[in-house]
Scaffold this active site. Structure first.
Site, PDB file in Angstrom:
ATOM      1  N   ARG A  99     -23.758 -10.184  -0.314  1.00  0.00           N
ATOM      2  CA  ARG A  99     -22.935 -11.347   0.012  1.00  0.00           C
ATOM      3  C   ARG A  99     -23.624 -12.142   1.123  1.00  0.00           C
ATOM      4  O   ARG A  99     -23.962 -11.579   2.167  1.00  0.00           O
ATOM      5  CB  ARG A  99     -21.543 -10.925   0.472  1.00  0.00           C
ATOM      6  CG  ARG A  99     -20.779 -10.103  -0.543  1.00  0.00           C
ATOM      7  CD  ARG A  99     -19.342  -9.926  -0.091  1.00  0.00           C
ATOM      8  NE  ARG A  99     -18.627  -8.950  -0.913  1.00  0.00           N
ATOM      9  CZ  ARG A  99     -17.315  -8.730  -0.848  1.00  0.00           C
ATOM     10  NH1 ARG A  99     -16.589  -9.415   0.025  1.00  0.00           N
ATOM     11  NH2 ARG A  99     -16.744  -7.820  -1.613  1.00  0.00           N
ATOM     12  N   ARG A 114      -6.608  -8.033  -9.490  1.00  0.00           N
ATOM     13  CA  ARG A 114      -7.326  -9.302  -9.687  1.00  0.00           C
ATOM     14  C   ARG A 114      -8.787  -8.993  -9.951  1.00  0.00           C
ATOM     15  O   ARG A 114      -9.192  -7.835  -9.938  1.00  0.00           O
ATOM     16  CB  ARG A 114      -7.211 -10.151  -8.420  1.00  0.00           C
ATOM     17  CG  ARG A 114      -7.651  -9.365  -7.174  1.00  0.00           C
ATOM     18  CD  ARG A 114      -7.780 -10.211  -5.957  1.00  0.00           C
ATOM     19  NE  ARG A 114      -7.918  -9.425  -4.735  1.00  0.00           N
ATOM     20  CZ  ARG A 114      -9.023  -8.836  -4.321  1.00  0.00           C
ATOM     21  NH1 ARG A 114     -10.117  -8.896  -5.067  1.00  0.00           N
ATOM     22  NH2 ARG A 114      -9.060  -8.162  -3.185  1.00  0.00           N
ATOM     23  N   HIS A 142     -17.079   4.379  -0.252  1.00  0.00           N
ATOM     24  CA  HIS A 142     -16.099   3.501  -0.889  1.00  0.00           C
ATOM     25  C   HIS A 142     -16.597   3.233  -2.311  1.00  0.00           C
ATOM     26  O   HIS A 142     -17.557   2.494  -2.514  1.00  0.00           O
ATOM     27  CB  HIS A 142     -15.995   2.200  -0.096  1.00  0.00           C
ATOM     28  CG  HIS A 142     -14.923   1.280  -0.558  1.00  0.00           C
ATOM     29  ND1 HIS A 142     -14.060   0.643   0.298  1.00  0.00           N
ATOM     30  CD2 HIS A 142     -14.545   0.889  -1.798  1.00  0.00           C
ATOM     31  CE1 HIS A 142     -13.219  -0.103  -0.385  1.00  0.00           C
ATOM     32  NE2 HIS A 142     -13.505   0.019  -1.665  1.00  0.00           N
ATOM     33  N   LYS A 190      -5.265   9.901   7.035  1.00  0.00           N
ATOM     34  CA  LYS A 190      -6.325  10.651   7.688  1.00  0.00           C
ATOM     35  C   LYS A 190      -7.648   9.921   7.477  1.00  0.00           C
ATOM     36  O   LYS A 190      -7.963   9.488   6.373  1.00  0.00           O
ATOM     37  CB  LYS A 190      -6.406  12.061   7.096  1.00  0.00           C
ATOM     38  CG  LYS A 190      -7.574  12.906   7.589  1.00  0.00           C
ATOM     39  CD  LYS A 190      -7.456  13.274   9.037  1.00  0.00           C
ATOM     40  CE  LYS A 190      -8.606  14.169   9.477  1.00  0.00           C
ATOM     41  NZ  LYS A 190      -8.602  14.395  10.946  1.00  0.00           N
ATOM     42  N   GLU A 207      -9.634   1.447  -6.109  1.00  0.00           N
ATOM     43  CA  GLU A 207     -10.606   1.788  -5.074  1.00  0.00           C
ATOM     44  C   GLU A 207     -10.347   3.209  -4.571  1.00  0.00           C
ATOM     45  O   GLU A 207      -9.203   3.592  -4.340  1.00  0.00           O
ATOM     46  CB  GLU A 207     -10.517   0.795  -3.913  1.00  0.00           C
ATOM     47  CG  GLU A 207     -10.837  -0.636  -4.335  1.00  0.00           C
ATOM     48  CD  GLU A 207     -11.032  -1.559  -3.153  1.00  0.00           C
ATOM     49  OE1 GLU A 207     -10.665  -1.180  -2.024  1.00  0.00           O
ATOM     50  OE2 GLU A 207     -11.559  -2.673  -3.363  1.00  0.00           O
ATOM     51  N   VAL A 232     -14.648  -9.690  -5.824  1.00  0.00           N
ATOM     52  CA  VAL A 232     -15.836 -10.451  -5.430  1.00  0.00           C
ATOM     53  C   VAL A 232     -17.080  -9.844  -6.065  1.00  0.00           C
ATOM     54  O   VAL A 232     -17.975 -10.546  -6.548  1.00  0.00           O
ATOM     55  CB  VAL A 232     -15.986 -10.459  -3.896  1.00  0.00           C
ATOM     56  CG1 VAL A 232     -17.262 -11.198  -3.484  1.00  0.00           C
ATOM     57  CG2 VAL A 232     -14.761 -11.085  -3.226  1.00  0.00           C
ATOM     58  N   LYS A 270       0.825  -1.205   0.000  1.00  0.00           N
ATOM     59  CA  LYS A 270       0.000   0.000   0.000  1.00  0.00           C
ATOM     60  C   LYS A 270       0.858   1.254   0.000  1.00  0.00           C
ATOM     61  O   LYS A 270       0.450   2.306  -0.505  1.00  0.00           O
ATOM     62  CB  LYS A 270      -0.964  -0.019   1.186  1.00  0.00           C
ATOM     63  CG  LYS A 270      -2.011  -1.124   1.096  1.00  0.00           C
ATOM     64  CD  LYS A 270      -2.972  -1.056   2.252  1.00  0.00           C
ATOM     65  CE  LYS A 270      -4.040  -2.131   2.162  1.00  0.00           C
ATOM     66  NZ  LYS A 270      -3.517  -3.492   2.296  1.00  0.00           N
ATOM     67  N   GLY A 311      -8.411  -7.354   3.281  1.00  0.00           N
ATOM     68  CA  GLY A 311      -9.493  -7.936   4.060  1.00  0.00           C
ATOM     69  C   GLY A 311      -9.681  -7.311   5.427  1.00  0.00           C
ATOM     70  O   GLY A 311     -10.292  -7.889   6.319  1.00  0.00           O
TER      71      GLY A 311
END
Length: 451
Positions: free
Chosen positions: A338, A292, A208, A201, A275, A295, A116, A164
């Site tokens: 989900r 990748r 999201h 921050k 994201e 989901v 990251k 995750g």
């Protein structure tokens, strides 16, 4: 040419990849652990091979065994799905050394985005806005406190590696940060072999929102618009939808162009996702890149008509993208829920024997499942047992449709999060599109605690 694919994964994503391979006339090879012998994906494949005991280190993370099976089965390519080895640059290199095509980006890009910290640096170079925070690893808790005081609490403490939600925690004070730093660093080291931590921050009332990308080996990169994934518990998504009900067309265009620019700067190939966190003023900031398939990719497929797994395979097979950005349009609204084997109030996993498993059906209902009736959900893997996806002509219709479908979703023998999903979908804030990453904490958990 790709004629035979091994799927180095399990559950619903393995079944999902197998279906597209069959559509393309590609033979499939499944690998499975002892715990998954009765799983649907095992019988769906043309060939199936036992990897080993249930624990992931002895099965789905056993790279040597997977490569050995791939060679023995004479496959042309390996599809990693999501999780497990999907973002493991070392596995990608092993595939290449064995003369097997890895269906995904290069190991170099994967490893850069897997950190990251390195990803933040790469996005800054590409001109993509990043959340205010540290540009490198934080060496100690004392250093973290000094930085937090400068950028202001609350801050998000994050592990550089992995995902995750592991190693991630919102902290509000010096004392809380000191306690969290060491424990999260140790946890990240245990799970990912890397305890490096950094901070950003914490954005209040953030959403999201992510952009789905496709890029081939010839310099062509496009986006398939956005998905909103703000409904989360424990920093993990539970309800996703496309398109977002919040951002304007102007912001949608800006985010799409920023994501494509990032892919081009990186030399990215295959399917991937950028994201973003988006504040209440529609300012967006890079969060991370997933190298990748996600989901939640089905909601994008439903509104664009693009089979993302098929595109991954085509790109890995050396083909150019067969359509341009101008040809990708949004049709309707899609929502994914989900389905987890977990207690809907505590979110603790609920392994056990499924005695009844009946799925809703309908023209605009799509089921992606990992189990059947008479199946044992074990504690060895992620507790997601399926995904329910619906499409409507607009968001209101999609909400009504998915609520009705969830009422027809029958699972007995274990607890599931279906009651939680129904409460969220029926909440006025959700129906009005007021969905931030704090939604579950603000509107669902207080209601649970008072029951």
């Amino acid at each position: 040419m790709i004629n035979k694919v091994l799927i180095a994964n399990r559950g619903e994503i393995a079944a999902r990849v197998i279906r597209t391979c069959k559509k393309l006339g590609i033979k499939t090879v499944a690998v499975y652990s002892e715990a998954d012998q009765k799983a649907p994906f095992v019988s769906m494949a043309d060939e199936s091979y036992l990897l080993g005991p249930p624990r992931v280190q002895e099965s789905y993370l056993n790279t040597e065994k997977i490569i050995e099976i791939a060679k023995d089965a004479d496959v042309d390519a390996i599809h990693p799905g999501y999780g497990f080895l999907s973002e493991n640059g070392g596995f990608t290199e092993k595939c290449e050394q064995a003369g097997i095509i890895f269906i995904g980006p290069s190991a170099e890009v994967m490893e850069k985005m897997g950190s990251k910290i390195a990803a933040r640096e790469a996005m800054e170079k590409a001109g993509v806005p990043v959340v205010p925070g540290t540009n490198g690893a934080v060496a100690s808790a004392d250093e973290a406190v000094g930085i937090a005081r400068k950028i202001g609490y609350p801050v998000m403490l994050k592990a550089s590696a992995g995902g995750g939600g592991i190693g991630m925690q919102v902290v509000q004070s010096d004392d809380e940060l000191i306690k969290a730093f060491e424990s999260n660093s140790k946890r990240a080291h245990t799970f990912f072999g890397d305890g490096a931590m950094f901070m950003e921050k914490k954005l209040d009332n953030a959403r999201h929102i992510e952009i789905q990308l496709l890029a081939d080996n010839y310099g062509n990169a496009i986006h398939l618009y956005e998905r909103e994934c703000s409904i989360q518990r424990r920093n993990q998504k539970v309800i996703e939808e496309a398109p977002s009900s919040f951002i304007s067309e102007k912001t949608r265009t800006k985010m799409g162009k920023a994501a494509v620019k990032a892919a081009e700067t990186l030399g990215y190939t295959s399917a991937g996702t950028i994201e973003f966190l988006v504040d209440e003023h529609e300012k967006f900031y890079f969060l991370e890149m997933n190298t990748r398939i996600q989901v939640e990719h089905p909601v994008t497929e439903e509104i664009t008509g693009v089979d993302i797994v098929e595109q991954q395979i085509r790109i890995a097979d050396g083909k150019e993208l067969s359509f341009k950005q101008s040809e990708v349009t949004i049709d309707g609204h899609a929502i994914e829920a989900r389905i987890y084997a977990e207690d809907p109030e505590t979110f603790f996993p609920s392994p056990g024997h499924i005695s009844v498993f009946e799925l809703p059906t309908g023209k605009f209902i799509r089921n992606e499942v990992a189990v059947t009736a008479d199946f044992d959900v074990t504690p060895f893997y992620d507790p997601m047992i399926g995904k329910l996806i619906v499409k409507g002509k607009d968001r209101a219709e999609a909400i009504t449709s998915i609520k009705n479908a969830l009422l027809d979703y029958k699972v007995e023998g274990i607890k599931t999060n279906i009651p939680m999903l129904l409460k969220v979908l029926d909440h006025e804030k959700f129906k009005n599109g007021e969905t931030t990453t704090a939604f579950v904490d603000h509107y669902y958990l207080p209601a649970v605690k008072t029951n």
